[in-house]
Design a protein around this motif. Structure first.
Motif, PDB file in Angstrom:
ATOM      1  N   LEU A 123       0.827  -1.212   0.000  1.00 39.79           N
ATOM      2  CA  LEU A 123       0.000   0.000   0.000  1.00 39.79           C
ATOM      3  C   LEU A 123       0.859   1.258   0.000  1.00 39.79           C
ATOM      4  O   LEU A 123       0.643   2.192  -0.766  1.00 39.79           O
ATOM      5  CB  LEU A 123      -0.907   0.013   1.240  1.00 39.79           C
ATOM      6  N   GLU A 124       1.847   1.245   0.882  1.00 44.85           N
ATOM      7  CA  GLU A 124       2.746   2.384   0.991  1.00 44.85           C
ATOM      8  C   GLU A 124       3.458   2.640  -0.333  1.00 44.85           C
ATOM      9  O   GLU A 124       3.570   3.775  -0.786  1.00 44.85           O
ATOM     10  CB  GLU A 124       3.765   2.108   2.103  1.00 44.85           C
ATOM     11  N   GLY A 125       3.910   1.571  -0.942  1.00 44.90           N
ATOM     12  CA  GLY A 125       4.593   1.691  -2.228  1.00 44.90           C
ATOM     13  C   GLY A 125       3.677   2.202  -3.324  1.00 44.90           C
ATOM     14  O   GLY A 125       4.100   2.981  -4.185  1.00 44.90           O
ATOM     15  N   MET A 126       2.432   1.782  -3.281  1.00 46.08           N
ATOM     16  CA  MET A 126       1.470   2.251  -4.276  1.00 46.08           C
ATOM     17  C   MET A 126       1.264   3.752  -4.156  1.00 46.08           C
ATOM     18  O   MET A 126       1.238   4.470  -5.159  1.00 46.08           O
ATOM     19  CB  MET A 126       0.138   1.516  -4.088  1.00 46.08           C
ATOM     20  N   VAL A 127       1.101   4.212  -2.922  1.00 44.51           N
ATOM     21  CA  VAL A 127       0.930   5.644  -2.682  1.00 44.51           C
ATOM     22  C   VAL A 127       2.161   6.399  -3.188  1.00 44.51           C
ATOM     23  O   VAL A 127       2.053   7.409  -3.875  1.00 44.51           O
ATOM     24  CB  VAL A 127       0.709   5.931  -1.185  1.00 44.51           C
ATOM     25  N   ASP A 128       3.319   5.872  -2.858  1.00 39.52           N
ATOM     26  CA  ASP A 128       4.560   6.515  -3.285  1.00 39.52           C
ATOM     27  C   ASP A 128       4.680   6.577  -4.802  1.00 39.52           C
ATOM     28  O   ASP A 128       5.164   7.566  -5.356  1.00 39.52           O
ATOM     29  CB  ASP A 128       5.754   5.762  -2.703  1.00 39.52           C
ATOM     30  N   THR A 129       4.268   5.515  -5.449  1.00 41.97           N
ATOM     31  CA  THR A 129       4.295   5.490  -6.907  1.00 41.97           C
ATOM     32  C   THR A 129       3.466   6.630  -7.476  1.00 41.97           C
ATOM     33  O   THR A 129       3.881   7.346  -8.392  1.00 41.97           O
ATOM     34  CB  THR A 129       3.767   4.144  -7.426  1.00 41.97           C
TER      35      THR A 129
ATOM     36  N   SER B  64      -5.046   6.531   5.130  1.00 37.61           N
ATOM     37  CA  SER B  64      -4.877   5.429   6.082  1.00 37.61           C
ATOM     38  C   SER B  64      -3.405   5.215   6.429  1.00 37.61           C
ATOM     39  O   SER B  64      -3.081   4.652   7.466  1.00 37.61           O
ATOM     40  CB  SER B  64      -5.484   4.140   5.514  1.00 37.61           C
ATOM     41  N   ARG B  65      -2.516   5.660   5.554  1.00 41.72           N
ATOM     42  CA  ARG B  65      -1.094   5.571   5.850  1.00 41.72           C
ATOM     43  C   ARG B  65      -0.712   6.603   6.906  1.00 41.72           C
ATOM     44  O   ARG B  65      -1.102   7.758   6.797  1.00 41.72           O
ATOM     45  CB  ARG B  65      -0.245   5.878   4.606  1.00 41.72           C
ATOM     46  N   THR B  66       0.030   6.223   7.897  1.00 37.71           N
ATOM     47  CA  THR B  66       0.488   7.204   8.868  1.00 37.71           C
ATOM     48  C   THR B  66       1.981   7.477   8.718  1.00 37.71           C
ATOM     49  O   THR B  66       2.457   8.528   9.129  1.00 37.71           O
ATOM     50  CB  THR B  66       0.229   6.721  10.315  1.00 37.71           C
TER      51      THR B  66
END
Lengths: 226, 226
Positions: free
Chosen positions: A55-61, A102-104
């Motif tokens: 998820l974190e990587g997707m957001v970063d992408t 949702s990512r903190t």
DNA sequence: ACCTGAACACCGTTCAAGT
DNA sequence: ACCTGAACACCGTTCAAGT
């Protein structure tokens, strides 16, 4: 799709982003993603630590796709354009809002975005103190995200029948009044409810004007706290 | 706990709320909740249609606890107090924000809250047009929710060591500057980052003042759209 | 008619057995 | 050393069999 290219973190993340666009973030599972990549589920764990990391990587992408900030522009223009550009990018991925909120943890990409935005305020003559509070007040709208619980543009997908509406109007007269006046406004798309972009820019400019006024007034948290 | 009282929707929802407070919303499952109630999982489906309905009911239960609005107060006071009171209630349930924001359907409780808030603006002399846009701009802050992606109060649970911080400061000088100045502010809790309540009220008052200025200026969307 | 156990079609992740 | 099939401990929900 291109099932034979070797797996890599970027390729996994890209596939996850495309899959989320296609089937929605809730339907994206490690197993489904592996299937899409023509790979056994456990193979993904070589490139992402776990689902949270995915998820974190997707957001970063997604955030990596954002246009760079304007240089040499007035702070208000620079901030405004940056936010609207982020909005354009994130709106292409309807799941981005939920994933971002949702990512903190703050990835380097997230920190970079915030750093450049803080820089714009400082360069525009804001004190560090005011900038700090202004960033908090900006909130997730800084990312071009709309933060409404009640999305009345999505409300009446099936327009309610007369009786239901009358009942609703009796119980919630002010909401009904608002809905009707919005629909009757010739500038708004009738039936479709509100113009999201207009509402977003309205709120954005309200905030930016507020920030500006505080700056010019020499606002400081020390004074505010009395 | 009181395993022998007969099941009912309110009792199911109350148990779900308590369970979410205890173990977090993500850990609340139909099966876990059934266990808590000393009941077979399928028994819950007599009182909630599905998990989504459960979530909706939980949110409604929470909103049902909100204090009623002030009457006979100036619109600004009435709105301000209502929002801060909602905030106090929702802050007792850390999962409320996520649950409220993920719900798109407007239950009667949600509509009732919005209706009374719209009423406050109208009674305060706001036009229906301005009230409509102001409600959008208010967004989820209307519920007393903080809308920040980057919660720097939660950031350094383990304070970073010198080297890590130096590296971070080099890459994100403005973020570092902000963090340091916030920590050095004697009025803020050192190390603990920011005062959430202060930041919330800062943003709230910024919005309310902005709304007031627009009202006094006779703002209308027709003029704004040119 | 009501209730519920078993089953279905999923999850994320561990781990030991295979190459 | 690398890779992966099977397994574990879960999900939400359906449905047929029991009372």
């Amino acid at each position: 799709m291109t099932e034979r290219a070797p797996l890599s973190r970027p390729r996994v993340l890209r596939a996850a982003v495309d899959l989320a666009d296609e089937i929605g973030i809730d339907a994206v599972s490690m197993r489904r993603l592996a299937l899409e990549l023509g790979v056994v589920p456990m193979a993904l764990y070589k490139h992402v630590a776990n689902k949270d990391d995915l998820l974190e990587g997707m957001v970063d992408t997604l955030l990596g796709e954002l246009e760079p900030p304007l240089t040499d522009a007035h702070w208000k223009t620079a901030v405004r354009e940056r936010v609207l550009s982020a909005r354009r990018a994130l709106q292409r991925h309807p799941w981005a809002r939920q994933a971002l909120e949702s990512r903190t943890t703050k990835t380097p990409t997230v920190l970079g975005y915030m750093d450049s935005m803080i820089g714009m305020f400082l360069a525009g003559g804001f004190s560090a103190d005011l900038t700090h509070h202004v960033m908090h007040a900006f909130g997730s709208r800084m990312w071009g995200l709309t933060q409404e619980i009640f999305d009345d543009s999505a409300t009446p997908s099936p327009p309610p029948d007369e009786a239901t509406f009358a009942q609703l109007a009796a119980a919630f007269p002010n909401v009904a009044n608002m809905a009707v006046s919005a629909s009757h406004d010739p500038d708004s798309v009738v039936g479709d409810g509100c113009d999201d972009q207009f509402e977003f820019e309205f709120a954005l400019d309200l905030l930016l004007d507020g920030f500006e006024a505080l700056k010019e007034r020499g606002w400081s948290s020390r004074l505010a706290r009395g």
